[in-house]
Design a protein around this motif. Structure first.
Motif, PDB file in Angstrom:
ATOM      1  N   ASP A 117       0.819  -1.212   0.000  1.00  0.00           N
ATOM      2  CA  ASP A 117       0.000   0.000   0.000  1.00  0.00           C
ATOM      3  C   ASP A 117       0.855   1.265   0.000  1.00  0.00           C
ATOM      4  O   ASP A 117       0.540   2.263   0.660  1.00  0.00           O
ATOM      5  N   VAL A 118       1.919   1.251  -0.779  1.00  0.00           N
ATOM      6  CA  VAL A 118       2.851   2.375  -0.802  1.00  0.00           C
ATOM      7  C   VAL A 118       2.179   3.660  -1.276  1.00  0.00           C
ATOM      8  O   VAL A 118       2.480   4.759  -0.782  1.00  0.00           O
ATOM      9  N   LEU A 119       1.233   3.559  -2.223  1.00  0.00           N
ATOM     10  CA  LEU A 119       0.589   4.774  -2.718  1.00  0.00           C
ATOM     11  C   LEU A 119      -0.279   5.425  -1.651  1.00  0.00           C
ATOM     12  O   LEU A 119      -0.390   6.657  -1.596  1.00  0.00           O
ATOM     13  N   VAL A 120      -0.905   4.623  -0.816  1.00  0.00           N
ATOM     14  CA  VAL A 120      -1.684   5.174   0.296  1.00  0.00           C
ATOM     15  C   VAL A 120      -0.759   5.901   1.264  1.00  0.00           C
ATOM     16  O   VAL A 120      -1.065   7.003   1.737  1.00  0.00           O
ATOM     17  N   ARG A 121       0.378   5.310   1.545  1.00  0.00           N
ATOM     18  CA  ARG A 121       1.350   5.948   2.435  1.00  0.00           C
ATOM     19  C   ARG A 121       1.857   7.253   1.821  1.00  0.00           C
ATOM     20  O   ARG A 121       2.006   8.258   2.525  1.00  0.00           O
ATOM     21  N   ASP A 122       2.098   7.246   0.505  1.00  0.00           N
ATOM     22  CA  ASP A 122       2.515   8.479  -0.170  1.00  0.00           C
ATOM     23  C   ASP A 122       1.433   9.544  -0.053  1.00  0.00           C
ATOM     24  O   ASP A 122       1.727  10.715   0.229  1.00  0.00           O
ATOM     25  N   CYS A 123       0.194   9.160  -0.285  1.00  0.00           N
ATOM     26  CA  CYS A 123      -0.920  10.105  -0.264  1.00  0.00           C
ATOM     27  C   CYS A 123      -1.071  10.746   1.109  1.00  0.00           C
ATOM     28  O   CYS A 123      -1.183  11.970   1.235  1.00  0.00           O
ATOM     29  N   ARG A 124      -1.045   9.928   2.140  1.00  0.00           N
ATOM     30  CA  ARG A 124      -1.201  10.462   3.493  1.00  0.00           C
ATOM     31  C   ARG A 124      -0.007  11.342   3.879  1.00  0.00           C
ATOM     32  O   ARG A 124      -0.171  12.371   4.536  1.00  0.00           O
ATOM     33  N   HIS A 125       1.190  10.935   3.439  1.00  0.00           N
ATOM     34  CA  HIS A 125       2.373  11.743   3.744  1.00  0.00           C
ATOM     35  C   HIS A 125       2.285  13.095   3.040  1.00  0.00           C
ATOM     36  O   HIS A 125       2.593  14.132   3.653  1.00  0.00           O
ATOM     37  N   LEU A 126       1.875  13.108   1.774  1.00  0.00           N
ATOM     38  CA  LEU A 126       1.762  14.367   1.040  1.00  0.00           C
ATOM     39  C   LEU A 126       0.747  15.298   1.691  1.00  0.00           C
ATOM     40  O   LEU A 126       0.984  16.504   1.809  1.00  0.00           O
ATOM     41  N   ALA A 127      -0.391  14.740   2.101  1.00  0.00           N
ATOM     42  CA  ALA A 127      -1.414  15.568   2.746  1.00  0.00           C
ATOM     43  C   ALA A 127      -0.840  16.239   3.994  1.00  0.00           C
ATOM     44  O   ALA A 127      -1.100  17.424   4.255  1.00  0.00           O
ATOM     45  N   GLY A 128      -0.046  15.490   4.753  1.00  0.00           N
ATOM     46  CA  GLY A 128       0.569  16.063   5.944  1.00  0.00           C
ATOM     47  C   GLY A 128       1.640  17.088   5.611  1.00  0.00           C
ATOM     48  O   GLY A 128       1.697  18.165   6.201  1.00  0.00           O
ATOM     49  N   ALA A 129       2.494  16.749   4.639  1.00  0.00           N
ATOM     50  CA  ALA A 129       3.578  17.653   4.260  1.00  0.00           C
ATOM     51  C   ALA A 129       3.060  18.956   3.680  1.00  0.00           C
ATOM     52  O   ALA A 129       3.684  20.017   3.845  1.00  0.00           O
ATOM     53  N   LEU A 130       1.913  18.887   3.008  1.00  0.00           N
ATOM     54  CA  LEU A 130       1.308  20.078   2.410  1.00  0.00           C
ATOM     55  C   LEU A 130       0.413  20.829   3.385  1.00  0.00           C
ATOM     56  O   LEU A 130      -0.149  21.871   3.045  1.00  0.00           O
ATOM     57  N   GLY A 131       0.253  20.290   4.579  1.00  0.00           N
ATOM     58  CA  GLY A 131      -0.583  20.940   5.583  1.00  0.00           C
ATOM     59  C   GLY A 131      -2.063  20.933   5.242  1.00  0.00           C
ATOM     60  O   GLY A 131      -2.796  21.848   5.628  1.00  0.00           O
ATOM     61  N   LEU A 132      -2.519  19.910   4.531  1.00  0.00           N
ATOM     62  CA  LEU A 132      -3.918  19.857   4.118  1.00  0.00           C
ATOM     63  C   LEU A 132      -4.795  19.386   5.280  1.00  0.00           C
ATOM     64  O   LEU A 132      -4.633  18.280   5.782  1.00  0.00           O
ATOM     65  N   GLU A 133      -5.719  20.226   5.683  1.00  0.00           N
ATOM     66  CA  GLU A 133      -6.667  19.872   6.736  1.00  0.00           C
ATOM     67  C   GLU A 133      -8.094  19.971   6.217  1.00  0.00           C
ATOM     68  O   GLU A 133      -8.855  19.010   6.264  1.00  0.00           O
ATOM     69  N   ASP A 134      -8.478  21.134   5.710  1.00  0.00           N
ATOM     70  CA  ASP A 134      -9.800  21.313   5.114  1.00  0.00           C
ATOM     71  C   ASP A 134      -9.631  21.251   3.604  1.00  0.00           C
ATOM     72  O   ASP A 134      -9.320  22.246   2.951  1.00  0.00           O
ATOM     73  N   PHE A 135      -9.812  20.068   3.040  1.00  0.00           N
ATOM     74  CA  PHE A 135      -9.519  19.855   1.622  1.00  0.00           C
ATOM     75  C   PHE A 135     -10.472  18.812   1.036  1.00  0.00           C
ATOM     76  O   PHE A 135     -11.175  18.113   1.760  1.00  0.00           O
ATOM     77  N   ASP A 136     -10.476  18.723  -0.283  1.00  0.00           N
ATOM     78  CA  ASP A 136     -11.236  17.702  -0.992  1.00  0.00           C
ATOM     79  C   ASP A 136     -10.256  16.758  -1.681  1.00  0.00           C
ATOM     80  O   ASP A 136      -9.104  17.120  -1.958  1.00  0.00           O
ATOM     81  N   LEU A 137     -10.723  15.546  -1.967  1.00  0.00           N
ATOM     82  CA  LEU A 137      -9.867  14.510  -2.535  1.00  0.00           C
ATOM     83  C   LEU A 137     -10.541  13.905  -3.761  1.00  0.00           C
ATOM     84  O   LEU A 137     -11.721  13.533  -3.704  1.00  0.00           O
ATOM     85  N   VAL A 138      -9.794  13.820  -4.856  1.00  0.00           N
ATOM     86  CA  VAL A 138     -10.308  13.302  -6.131  1.00  0.00           C
ATOM     87  C   VAL A 138      -9.324  12.281  -6.671  1.00  0.00           C
ATOM     88  O   VAL A 138      -8.107  12.501  -6.633  1.00  0.00           O
TER      89      VAL A 138
END
Length: 263
Positions: free
Chosen positions: A92-113
């Protein structure tokens, strides 16, 4: 009388690109345009942010509507790194990448597509704890969530027979697209093997409003209607096209924008 120009649709937003080190240090390219509520967009297998979101105007449509489109190239795709070390592809490396990017970008109130593999990744990331305000699963059906190995086996076979596939072979379109996108087949094969099946019971954890957006002639990843029915708060929208062509249609971007503007 000539129609008045809609100046908002004539604005061309700059696309900026940076690289962010993922959880294991692998550099991931992230493309951004527009300003406003952030929307994280995940592209499909063998594709790229440019091919799925920029080339056919979907990122521009989001920017015009007051959103910021944040578009990573997935690991082993586009301008992101494509390591050949098997250790760079844990489960599940892509899931780990996705969650890491969201954190690194400071995304809290966001939408996901997500589209296709990107939709699969988005759904799995939400099941793993990511909490977007709204979710769009495009080019995805129920069967490719919990029967991934059957789907991935097709692409692994195409990679293994890459130089042998001729016109008329079921894998011809997949191989042709990989050639067009200059896919690193070693990295792509490792990535395919890192994906795992999901448990349908975990779909109950996707509680945010969700749009299942699919081409009316697209059943490559199973039934979009069954996927929408299996989610707690989902609606189904069909647009023109097959799996390959639907993402080129303006209705794709328009459907995403309309859904994200709700609520």
């Amino acid at each position: 009388m000539a129609p008045q120009l809609q100046w908002s649709h004539l604005r061309v937003f700059e696309i900026t690109t940076s690289h962010i080190a993922s959880f294991d240090g692998t550099p991931l390219a992230v493309h951004r345009t527009g300003s406003g509520r952030p929307v994280l967009l995940l592209h499909g297998l063998f594709s790229s942010a440019h091919m799925n979101w920029i080339k056919f105007g979907h990122a521009q449509a989001l920017a015009d509507a007051g959103f910021e489109a944040i578009m990573p190239d997935l690991r082993a795709h586009g301008q992101s790194a494509a390591p050949h070390d098997p250790d760079a592809y844990p489960a599940d490396v892509l899931v780990r990448d996705c969650r890491h990017l969201a954190g690194a970008l400071g995304l809290e109130d966001f939408d996901l597509v997500g589209f296709s593999l990107g939709a699969r990744t988005a759904a799995a990331a939400v099941m793993a704890g990511l909490a977007p305000r709204r979710l769009v699963l495009a080019g995805m059906g129920l069967e490719s969530l919990d029967n991934w190995h059957r789907r991935s086996a097709f692409f692994i076979d195409a990679i293994d027979r890459f130089d042998e596939v001729k016109r008329g072979d079921p894998a011809f379109m997949a191989v042709s697209f990989m050639k067009t996108m200059k896919v690193d087949t070693v990295a792509a094969r490792l990535l395919l093997e890192a994906e795992s099946d999901m448990d349908r019971a975990d779909l109950a954890r996707i509680t945010m409003p969700t749009l299942v957006l699919c081409g009316e002639d697209d059943r490559d990843n199973g039934s979009p209607a069954d996927l929408a029915a299996a989610l707690p708060d989902a609606q189904l929208r069909l647009i023109p096209g097959t799996h390959m062509s639907s993402v080129t249609m303006p209705e794709m971007g328009a459907g995403i924008v309309e859904f994200l503007q709700q609520g």
